[in-house]
Scaffold this motif. Structure first.
Motif, short mmCIF file in Angstrom:
data_model
loop_
_atom_site.label_atom_id
_atom_site.label_comp_id
_atom_site.label_asym_id
_atom_site.label_seq_id
_atom_site.Cartn_x
_atom_site.Cartn_y
_atom_site.Cartn_z
N ARG A 1 0.81 -1.23 0.00
CA ARG A 1 0.00 0.00 0.00
C ARG A 1 0.84 1.28 0.00
NH1 ARG A 1 -4.38 -1.44 4.23
NH2 ARG A 1 -5.82 -2.55 2.89
N VAL A 2 2.16 1.14 0.17
CA VAL A 2 3.01 2.35 0.12
C VAL A 2 3.16 2.70 -1.36
CG1 VAL A 2 5.22 3.39 0.71
CG2 VAL A 2 4.25 1.60 2.18
N THR A 3 2.37 3.70 -1.80
CA THR A 3 2.30 3.97 -3.24
C THR A 3 3.13 5.18 -3.65
OG1 THR A 3 0.29 5.18 -2.77
CG2 THR A 3 0.05 2.95 -3.67
N ASP A 4 3.43 6.04 -2.72
CA ASP A 4 4.10 7.28 -3.09
C ASP A 4 5.22 7.53 -2.10
OD1 ASP A 4 4.48 9.59 -4.51
OD2 ASP A 4 3.12 10.76 -3.25
N VAL A 5 6.43 7.71 -2.60
CA VAL A 5 7.59 8.00 -1.74
C VAL A 5 8.24 9.26 -2.30
CG1 VAL A 5 9.80 7.15 -0.89
CG2 VAL A 5 7.96 5.52 -1.36
N ARG A 6 8.29 10.31 -1.49
CA ARG A 6 8.74 11.60 -2.00
C ARG A 6 9.66 12.26 -0.97
NH1 ARG A 6 5.99 16.15 -0.43
NH2 ARG A 6 4.24 14.85 0.21
N GLU A 7 10.79 12.77 -1.40
CA GLU A 7 11.64 13.47 -0.43
C GLU A 7 11.12 14.89 -0.20
OE1 GLU A 7 15.88 13.15 -0.83
OE2 GLU A 7 16.18 14.47 0.91
N VAL A 8 11.21 15.32 1.05
CA VAL A 8 10.80 16.69 1.42
C VAL A 8 12.09 17.45 1.72
CG1 VAL A 8 9.42 18.08 3.00
CG2 VAL A 8 8.71 15.72 2.48
N TYR A 9 12.41 18.41 0.87
CA TYR A 9 13.70 19.10 1.01
C TYR A 9 13.56 20.31 1.92
CZ TYR A 9 15.16 16.32 -2.99
OH TYR A 9 15.46 15.28 -3.83
N PRO A 10 14.62 20.57 2.72
CA PRO A 10 14.58 21.79 3.53
C PRO A 10 14.55 23.02 2.63
CG PRO A 10 16.72 20.65 3.74
CD PRO A 10 15.84 19.79 2.90
N GLU A 11 13.81 24.03 3.05
CA GLU A 11 13.68 25.26 2.26
C GLU A 11 14.14 26.44 3.08
OE1 GLU A 11 9.62 25.63 1.06
OE2 GLU A 11 9.77 23.98 -0.39
N GLY A 12 14.65 27.45 2.41
CA GLY A 12 15.02 28.69 3.09
C GLY A 12 16.31 28.53 3.85
N GLY A 13 16.34 29.08 5.04
CA GLY A 13 17.59 29.09 5.82
C GLY A 13 18.32 30.40 5.60
N ARG A 14 19.32 30.62 6.43
CA ARG A 14 20.12 31.85 6.32
C ARG A 14 21.39 31.55 5.51
NH1 ARG A 14 18.43 31.88 11.60
NH2 ARG A 14 20.22 30.66 12.27
N PRO A 15 21.92 32.57 4.80
CA PRO A 15 23.19 32.37 4.12
C PRO A 15 24.28 32.05 5.16
CG PRO A 15 22.17 34.45 3.49
CD PRO A 15 21.36 33.91 4.60
N PRO A 16 25.27 31.23 4.88
CA PRO A 16 25.49 30.57 3.60
C PRO A 16 24.73 29.25 3.45
CG PRO A 16 27.31 30.05 5.07
CD PRO A 16 26.39 30.97 5.84
N LEU A 17 24.05 28.80 4.52
CA LEU A 17 23.38 27.49 4.46
C LEU A 17 22.32 27.47 3.34
CD1 LEU A 17 23.20 24.71 5.82
CD2 LEU A 17 21.43 25.64 7.32
N SER A 18 21.63 28.60 3.17
CA SER A 18 20.55 28.66 2.16
C SER A 18 21.10 28.36 0.77
CB SER A 18 19.88 30.03 2.19
OG SER A 18 20.86 31.04 2.13
N ALA A 19 22.36 28.76 0.52
CA ALA A 19 22.96 28.50 -0.80
C ALA A 19 23.47 27.07 -0.90
CB ALA A 19 24.11 29.48 -1.04
N LEU A 20 23.86 26.51 0.23
CA LEU A 20 24.46 25.17 0.21
C LEU A 20 23.41 24.05 0.15
CD1 LEU A 20 27.28 25.67 2.87
CD2 LEU A 20 27.53 25.52 0.39
N LEU A 21 22.25 24.29 0.73
CA LEU A 21 21.26 23.20 0.82
C LEU A 21 20.84 22.65 -0.55
CD1 LEU A 21 19.05 24.34 3.85
CD2 LEU A 21 20.50 22.31 3.72
N PRO A 22 20.58 23.52 -1.55
CA PRO A 22 20.20 22.95 -2.86
C PRO A 22 21.34 22.12 -3.46
CG PRO A 22 19.64 25.29 -2.74
CD PRO A 22 20.45 24.98 -1.52
N ILE A 23 22.59 22.51 -3.20
CA ILE A 23 23.73 21.75 -3.74
C ILE A 23 23.85 20.41 -3.01
CG2 ILE A 23 26.26 21.78 -4.04
CD1 ILE A 23 26.00 24.90 -3.98
N ALA A 24 23.54 20.43 -1.70
CA ALA A 24 23.66 19.21 -0.88
C ALA A 24 22.72 18.10 -1.34
CB ALA A 24 23.40 19.56 0.59
#
Ligand SMILES: C[S@@+](CC[C@H](N)C(=O)[O-])C[C@H]1O[C@@H](n2cnc3c(N)ncnc32)[C@H](O)[C@@H]1O
Length: 271
Positions: free
Chosen positions: A231-254
């Protein structure tokens, strides 16, 4: 912060509820916080515990913890938009204050935790008509009898599965899929290298040694969660959004790193 009237005496795993609370409160008291959480700040002020001496202060760790909690908040808010009178079940809920951050005034909240932690929650955040607390291990399906499935269910397992054995995690997901068709589940995992270090007793934040974390899952392994139950039909990652620089720039790369912590949302089929 810390120094109020309630003095907790918790074992190694239940104590981790104070660790996450502390980091959310440290982050929340910043003027530029990524997660306003006045209830967490209030709780830390009411607990007689040497938070800073025991857990240290690390602004990056606090921000990351808050961004993780924000991932869960987004999933819960989306659920409450779909099911305003639904039930949010917090597995290993500790002293999570989400039910104050994203409440809609109509939903039901059920906190499930070990007896020690549930007792502390009861003292600090007394249950009411909409917010209930049950003392149960999440590995004991007895907690499921406490869930009212009538108006929709979201099961949130934030910061808890790492303390279980891999088989227990699989069985828990399978039991939830079996018992709550149509429900959503959101969970997080530490990567395997992190789990190994915790099991070896090598995970330290300042003077604090984290408990063993037998369950680890790399971010690119999330597809395996679907094998827990048909019954597990959908598996989706939930990515962290926002944050303060420099973390905000690094998270999409991570996102390209496979061996990193992840938050994953599951959906269970209706039948
Ligand atoms: C790191 S804390 C997270 C607390 C909360 N979810 C948060 O994010 O602030 C881990 C929590 O899981 C609970 N826990 C660990 N193993 C558990 C089990 N087998 N059954 C129920 N709760 C458990 C602990 O007591 C603790 O409250």
């Amino acid at each position: 912060m810390g120094g109020g009237g309630v003095r907790p005496e918790l074992g190694q795993v239940p104590e981790t509820a104070l660790w996450t609370l502390w980091h959310r409160a440290v982050e929340a008291r910043r003027p530029d916080t990524v997660l306003p959480d006045p209830k967490a700040v209030e709780l830390v002020g009411r607990i007689d515990f040497p938070f800073a001496a025991r857990f240290g202060e690390n602004a990056l760790v606090s921000q990351l913890q808050a961004l993780r909690a924000a991932c869960f908040d987004r999933e819960v808010s989306d659920f409450l938009t779909r099911c305003p009178r639904g039930t949010v079940v917090g597995l290993g809920d500790g002293l999570e204050t989400q039910a104050w951050r994203v409440d809609n005034g109509r939903a039901g909240w059920l906190s499930v935790d070990l007896a020690e932690t549930a007792g502390l929650r009861r003292t600090l955040l007394p249950p009411d008509e909409r917010r209930r607390i049950v003392a149960h291990s999440v590995t004991d399906p007895g907690w499921m009898d406490e869930v009212d499935p009538a108006n929709g269910v979201l099961i949130s397992a934030e910061g808890v599965l790492m303390y279980l054995r891999p088989r227990e995690v699989r069985d828990l997901i399978a039991a939830c899929a079996e018992r709550f068709p149509g429900a959503a589940m959101v969970l997080d995992a530490v990567p395997r290298w992190f789990s190994r270090r915790a099991v070896e007793g090598k995970l330290r934040h300042g003077h604090y040694q984290a408990p063993p974390m037998p369950f680890g899952m790399d971010a690119d392994q999330r597809g395996l969660l679907a094998t827990a139950h048909p019954r597990v039909t959908d598996v989706r990652e939930v990515y962290p959004e926002g944050g303060r620089p420099p973390l905000s720039a690094l998270l999409p790369i991570a996102r390209w790193i496979k061996q990193r912590p992840s938050v994953v949302a599951l959906r269970f089929a209706e039948s």
